[in-house]
Design a protein around this motif. Structure first.
Motif, PDB file in Angstrom:
ATOM      1  N   GLY A   1       0.767  -1.223   0.000  1.00  0.00           N
ATOM      2  CA  GLY A   1       0.000   0.000   0.000  1.00  0.00           C
ATOM      3  C   GLY A   1       0.805   1.283   0.000  1.00  0.00           C
ATOM      4  O   GLY A   1       0.249   2.362  -0.241  1.00  0.00           O
ATOM      5  N   GLY A   2       2.089   1.186   0.300  1.00  0.00           N
ATOM      6  CA  GLY A   2       2.925   2.363   0.299  1.00  0.00           C
ATOM      7  C   GLY A   2       2.713   3.299   1.473  1.00  0.00           C
ATOM      8  O   GLY A   2       3.104   4.466   1.404  1.00  0.00           O
ATOM      9  N   ARG A   3       2.099   2.822   2.530  1.00  0.00           N
ATOM     10  CA  ARG A   3       1.909   3.637   3.724  1.00  0.00           C
ATOM     11  C   ARG A   3       3.203   3.710   4.523  1.00  0.00           C
ATOM     12  O   ARG A   3       3.936   2.722   4.625  1.00  0.00           O
ATOM     13  N   LEU A   4       3.464   4.870   5.114  1.00  0.00           N
ATOM     14  CA  LEU A   4       4.734   5.146   5.770  1.00  0.00           C
ATOM     15  C   LEU A   4       4.536   5.530   7.228  1.00  0.00           C
ATOM     16  O   LEU A   4       3.530   6.119   7.594  1.00  0.00           O
ATOM     17  N   TYR A   5       5.536   5.209   8.031  1.00  0.00           N
ATOM     18  CA  TYR A   5       5.535   5.605   9.423  1.00  0.00           C
ATOM     19  C   TYR A   5       6.975   5.814   9.867  1.00  0.00           C
ATOM     20  O   TYR A   5       7.851   5.030   9.519  1.00  0.00           O
ATOM     21  N   TYR A   6       7.206   6.867  10.662  1.00  0.00           N
ATOM     22  CA  TYR A   6       8.552   7.222  11.094  1.00  0.00           C
ATOM     23  C   TYR A   6       8.612   7.436  12.594  1.00  0.00           C
ATOM     24  O   TYR A   6       7.650   7.911  13.214  1.00  0.00           O
ATOM     25  N   ALA A   7       9.755   7.102  13.152  1.00  0.00           N
ATOM     26  CA  ALA A   7      10.027   7.489  14.527  1.00  0.00           C
ATOM     27  C   ALA A   7      10.166   9.002  14.613  1.00  0.00           C
ATOM     28  O   ALA A   7      10.636   9.657  13.670  1.00  0.00           O
ATOM     29  N   ASP A   8       9.760   9.565  15.748  1.00  0.00           N
ATOM     30  CA  ASP A   8       9.843  11.011  15.911  1.00  0.00           C
ATOM     31  C   ASP A   8      11.275  11.520  15.745  1.00  0.00           C
ATOM     32  O   ASP A   8      11.487  12.638  15.269  1.00  0.00           O
ATOM     33  N   SER A   9      12.245  10.716  16.127  1.00  0.00           N
ATOM     34  CA  SER A   9      13.625  11.143  16.090  1.00  0.00           C
ATOM     35  C   SER A   9      14.166  11.340  14.679  1.00  0.00           C
ATOM     36  O   SER A   9      15.174  12.028  14.492  1.00  0.00           O
ATOM     37  N   VAL A  10      13.513  10.743  13.687  1.00  0.00           N
ATOM     38  CA  VAL A  10      14.008  10.830  12.315  1.00  0.00           C
ATOM     39  C   VAL A  10      13.019  11.478  11.363  1.00  0.00           C
ATOM     40  O   VAL A  10      13.380  11.767  10.211  1.00  0.00           O
ATOM     41  N   LYS A  11      11.809  11.711  11.794  1.00  0.00           N
ATOM     42  CA  LYS A  11      10.792  12.279  10.922  1.00  0.00           C
ATOM     43  C   LYS A  11      11.232  13.644  10.407  1.00  0.00           C
ATOM     44  O   LYS A  11      11.692  14.489  11.165  1.00  0.00           O
ATOM     45  N   GLY A  12      11.097  13.830   9.106  1.00  0.00           N
ATOM     46  CA  GLY A  12      11.546  15.052   8.470  1.00  0.00           C
ATOM     47  C   GLY A  12      12.957  14.983   7.944  1.00  0.00           C
ATOM     48  O   GLY A  12      13.360  15.843   7.153  1.00  0.00           O
ATOM     49  N   ARG A  13      13.716  13.977   8.355  1.00  0.00           N
ATOM     50  CA  ARG A  13      15.086  13.806   7.895  1.00  0.00           C
ATOM     51  C   ARG A  13      15.270  12.535   7.072  1.00  0.00           C
ATOM     52  O   ARG A  13      16.065  12.523   6.132  1.00  0.00           O
ATOM     53  N   PHE A  14      14.551  11.476   7.438  1.00  0.00           N
ATOM     54  CA  PHE A  14      14.681  10.185   6.768  1.00  0.00           C
ATOM     55  C   PHE A  14      13.447   9.920   5.917  1.00  0.00           C
ATOM     56  O   PHE A  14      12.337  10.348   6.259  1.00  0.00           O
ATOM     57  N   THR A  15      13.640   9.178   4.833  1.00  0.00           N
ATOM     58  CA  THR A  15      12.543   8.789   3.966  1.00  0.00           C
ATOM     59  C   THR A  15      12.674   7.318   3.611  1.00  0.00           C
ATOM     60  O   THR A  15      13.723   6.886   3.129  1.00  0.00           O
ATOM     61  N   ILE A  16      11.616   6.559   3.855  1.00  0.00           N
ATOM     62  CA  ILE A  16      11.580   5.159   3.456  1.00  0.00           C
ATOM     63  C   ILE A  16      10.801   5.042   2.151  1.00  0.00           C
ATOM     64  O   ILE A  16       9.793   5.724   1.953  1.00  0.00           O
ATOM     65  N   SER A  17      11.276   4.196   1.259  1.00  0.00           N
ATOM     66  CA  SER A  17      10.615   3.992  -0.021  1.00  0.00           C
ATOM     67  C   SER A  17      10.895   2.581  -0.506  1.00  0.00           C
ATOM     68  O   SER A  17      11.687   1.860   0.094  1.00  0.00           O
ATOM     69  N   ARG A  18      10.224   2.202  -1.590  1.00  0.00           N
ATOM     70  CA  ARG A  18      10.397   0.842  -2.082  1.00  0.00           C
ATOM     71  C   ARG A  18      10.231   0.778  -3.591  1.00  0.00           C
ATOM     72  O   ARG A  18       9.589   1.633  -4.203  1.00  0.00           O
ATOM     73  N   ASP A  19      10.821  -0.245  -4.152  1.00  0.00           N
ATOM     74  CA  ASP A  19      10.640  -0.603  -5.544  1.00  0.00           C
ATOM     75  C   ASP A  19      10.207  -2.062  -5.540  1.00  0.00           C
ATOM     76  O   ASP A  19      11.034  -2.964  -5.446  1.00  0.00           O
ATOM     77  N   ASN A  20       8.908  -2.290  -5.623  1.00  0.00           N
ATOM     78  CA  ASN A  20       8.387  -3.645  -5.503  1.00  0.00           C
ATOM     79  C   ASN A  20       8.850  -4.554  -6.641  1.00  0.00           C
ATOM     80  O   ASN A  20       9.049  -5.752  -6.436  1.00  0.00           O
ATOM     81  N   ALA A  21       9.009  -3.994  -7.828  1.00  0.00           N
ATOM     82  CA  ALA A  21       9.437  -4.794  -8.964  1.00  0.00           C
ATOM     83  C   ALA A  21      10.823  -5.384  -8.739  1.00  0.00           C
ATOM     84  O   ALA A  21      11.135  -6.459  -9.256  1.00  0.00           O
ATOM     85  N   LYS A  22      11.646  -4.697  -7.978  1.00  0.00           N
ATOM     86  CA  LYS A  22      13.002  -5.157  -7.700  1.00  0.00           C
ATOM     87  C   LYS A  22      13.164  -5.735  -6.299  1.00  0.00           C
ATOM     88  O   LYS A  22      14.270  -6.124  -5.925  1.00  0.00           O
ATOM     89  N   ASN A  23      12.081  -5.778  -5.534  1.00  0.00           N
ATOM     90  CA  ASN A  23      12.139  -6.234  -4.145  1.00  0.00           C
ATOM     91  C   ASN A  23      13.202  -5.483  -3.353  1.00  0.00           C
ATOM     92  O   ASN A  23      14.024  -6.076  -2.650  1.00  0.00           O
ATOM     93  N   LEU A  24      13.159  -4.174  -3.466  1.00  0.00           N
ATOM     94  CA  LEU A  24      14.104  -3.311  -2.780  1.00  0.00           C
ATOM     95  C   LEU A  24      13.362  -2.316  -1.902  1.00  0.00           C
ATOM     96  O   LEU A  24      12.312  -1.798  -2.286  1.00  0.00           O
ATOM     97  N   VAL A  25      13.920  -2.047  -0.754  1.00  0.00           N
ATOM     98  CA  VAL A  25      13.444  -0.982   0.106  1.00  0.00           C
ATOM     99  C   VAL A  25      14.632  -0.096   0.452  1.00  0.00           C
ATOM    100  O   VAL A  25      15.752  -0.586   0.633  1.00  0.00           O
ATOM    101  N   TYR A  26      14.379   1.205   0.535  1.00  0.00           N
ATOM    102  CA  TYR A  26      15.438   2.177   0.738  1.00  0.00           C
ATOM    103  C   TYR A  26      15.175   2.988   1.998  1.00  0.00           C
ATOM    104  O   TYR A  26      14.040   3.164   2.434  1.00  0.00           O
ATOM    105  N   LEU A  27      16.239   3.497   2.541  1.00  0.00           N
ATOM    106  CA  LEU A  27      16.153   4.485   3.601  1.00  0.00           C
ATOM    107  C   LEU A  27      17.083   5.629   3.241  1.00  0.00           C
ATOM    108  O   LEU A  27      18.310   5.492   3.329  1.00  0.00           O
ATOM    109  N   GLN A  28      16.496   6.733   2.803  1.00  0.00           N
ATOM    110  CA  GLN A  28      17.252   7.934   2.504  1.00  0.00           C
ATOM    111  C   GLN A  28      17.400   8.734   3.785  1.00  0.00           C
ATOM    112  O   GLN A  28      16.407   9.120   4.397  1.00  0.00           O
ATOM    113  N   MET A  29      18.629   8.985   4.186  1.00  0.00           N
ATOM    114  CA  MET A  29      18.921   9.664   5.432  1.00  0.00           C
ATOM    115  C   MET A  29      19.613  10.986   5.127  1.00  0.00           C
ATOM    116  O   MET A  29      20.704  10.997   4.553  1.00  0.00           O
ATOM    117  N   ASN A  30      18.982  12.069   5.511  1.00  0.00           N
ATOM    118  CA  ASN A  30      19.520  13.401   5.328  1.00  0.00           C
ATOM    119  C   ASN A  30      19.751  14.065   6.681  1.00  0.00           C
ATOM    120  O   ASN A  30      19.202  13.642   7.694  1.00  0.00           O
TER     121      ASN A  30
END
Length: 123
Positions: free
Chosen positions: A55-84
């Motif tokens: 479904g692509g629904r997201l949830y973040y810990a308060d400590s990282v919200k606004g800085r980190f982004t979780i995403s996925r590519d289902n076709a490749k069975n990959l999940v990412y965590l972009q950390m800024n």
């Protein structure tokens, strides 16, 4: 059985960015919830971010919200965590995890874990 393999960790200066990747193999993960956790020496494993694979629904810990982004590519069975805007307190081993169902924030709710990748943020 499934395998999860993290990659992308390393050493960065405070304020920098890293992108972690988690590759899943062995099964189809379209209906799996995925999560990222981290653990520093002497501390409990801590929830970072979670994603509903289908479904692509997201949830973040308060400590990282606004800085980190979780995403996925289902076709490749990959999940990412972009950390800024990384901070020294982000230093930990980061783990990818999967569960059969909706995403969750508790480590015990997850069935499969990767080996982890080290993220070190210097001041």
């Amino acid at each position: 059985q499934v395998q999860l393999v993290e990659s992308g960790g390393g050493l960065v200066q405070a304020g920098g960015s890293l992108t972690l990747s988690c590759a899943a193999s062995g099964r189809t993960f379209s209906s799996y919830g995925m999560g990222w956790f981290r653990q520093a020496p002497g501390k409990d494993r801590e929830f970072v971010a979670a994603l509903s694979w289908g479904g692509g629904r997201l949830y973040y810990a308060d400590s990282v919200k606004g800085r980190f982004t979780i995403s996925r590519d289902n076709a490749k069975n990959l999940v990412y965590l972009q950390m800024n805007s990384l901070k020294p307190e982000d230093t930990a081993v980061y783990y990818c995890a999967a569960r059969n169902g909706i995403y969750a924030t508790r480590p015990q709710s997850y069935d499969y874990w990767g080996q982890g990748t080290q993220v070190t943020v210097s001041s």
